[in-house]
Design a protein around this motif. Structure first.
Motif, mmCIF file in Angstrom:
data_model
loop_
_atom_site.group_PDB
_atom_site.id
_atom_site.type_symbol
_atom_site.label_atom_id
_atom_site.label_comp_id
_atom_site.label_asym_id
_atom_site.label_seq_id
_atom_site.Cartn_x
_atom_site.Cartn_y
_atom_site.Cartn_z
ATOM 1 N N LEU A 174 1.051 -1.326 0.031
ATOM 2 C CA LEU A 174 -0.090 0.217 0.067
ATOM 3 C C LEU A 174 0.699 1.382 -0.052
ATOM 4 N N ARG A 175 0.339 2.284 -0.638
ATOM 5 C CA ARG A 175 1.152 3.448 -0.633
ATOM 6 C C ARG A 175 0.102 4.746 -0.301
ATOM 7 N N ARG A 176 0.416 5.640 0.310
ATOM 8 C CA ARG A 176 -0.408 6.910 0.414
ATOM 9 C C ARG A 176 0.010 7.967 -0.466
ATOM 10 N N PRO A 177 -0.745 8.524 -1.386
ATOM 11 C CA PRO A 177 -0.209 9.423 -2.349
ATOM 12 C C PRO A 177 0.482 10.949 -1.592
ATOM 13 N N SER A 178 -0.494 10.958 -0.128
ATOM 14 C CA SER A 178 0.089 12.299 0.367
ATOM 15 C C SER A 178 -0.437 11.830 1.972
#
Length: 219
Positions: free
Chosen positions: A8-12
């Motif tokens: 998972l990755r959070r764009p900001s």
């Protein structure tokens, strides 16, 4: 053999996470310059899972929290030399992926991409990723697979964000909480996460429960 690695990755900062995966740029023909799944050859003294773990570590420096054989791909036209590929799929926790990404920031041949927005891939790897995504989204409805993307302790909101990222849709918070708390799949701790909102209880995954028939979103 190849491995589809989901994280998972959070764009900001406060944005909700999306499902991402690392790809490796090919440095030789066929398909030189195209992105591909990390992989390698099976060693003479290796079993399949051992080879998958080794090639994953060598190409991406990642240590998965979950690893499972996906499928064997052997279409006649998938490679000029008719290579049959045993494919595994893996889950890597967000903080592990972030650390590995920082350590390889100068490596132009490894990059992370949104699973739903991939560049052109070598061989039949686009179809392989699509099949792995289908498998992940299917399995999240009847198993604890989503927990492979979480830290050891998490809130119900954290778990809901993982489900939403995998399924690609919003879930009603109250209904989700009721379903997961009644599943027996969570063990409450005596710790809370504090912040700008009211404290949120932290939970752990119950290793003695596997939802064989109905998961929290099976309805």
């Amino acid at each position: 053999m190849s491995t589809v690695i989901f994280s998972l990755r959070r764009p900001s900062g406060d944005a909700e996470p999306t499902v991402v995966l690392p790809l490796v740029r090919r440095t030789r023909d066929p398909h030189e310059g195209l992105w591909a799944l990390p992989g390698g050859w099976l060693g003479d003294a290796e079993n399949l899972e051992g080879a998958a773990s080794r090639t994953l570590a060598e190409t991406t420096s990642l240590d998965p929290s979950y690893l499972e054989q996906l499928y064997a791909f052997g279409a006649v036209d998938r490679s000029p030399s008719r290579v049959i590929s045993i494919v595994y799929w893996a889950l890597v926790r967000e903080e592990v992926a972030s650390t590995a990404h920082r350590e390889r920031v100068d490596d132009d041949n490894v990059a992370w991409f949104d699973a739903d927005d991939l560049p052109p891939l070598a061989f039949d790897h686009t179809a392989i990723v699509g099949y792995a995504l289908w498998r992940l989204r299917n399995k999240v409805g009847y198993s604890r697979i989503a927990h492979g993307l979480l830290t050891d302790e998490f809130t119900v909101a954290d778990l809901r964000e993982v489900y939403q990222a995998i399924l690609g849709r919003r879930l009603d918070p109250a209904n989700f909480r009721r379903q997961v708390e009644s599943s027996g799949n969570l063990l409450p701790t005596d710790r809370f996460r504090t912040g700008s909102h009211r404290p949120a209880r932290l939970y752990r995954s119950n290793p003695d429960v596997e939802l064989a028939d109905r998961g929290p979103l099976a309805e």
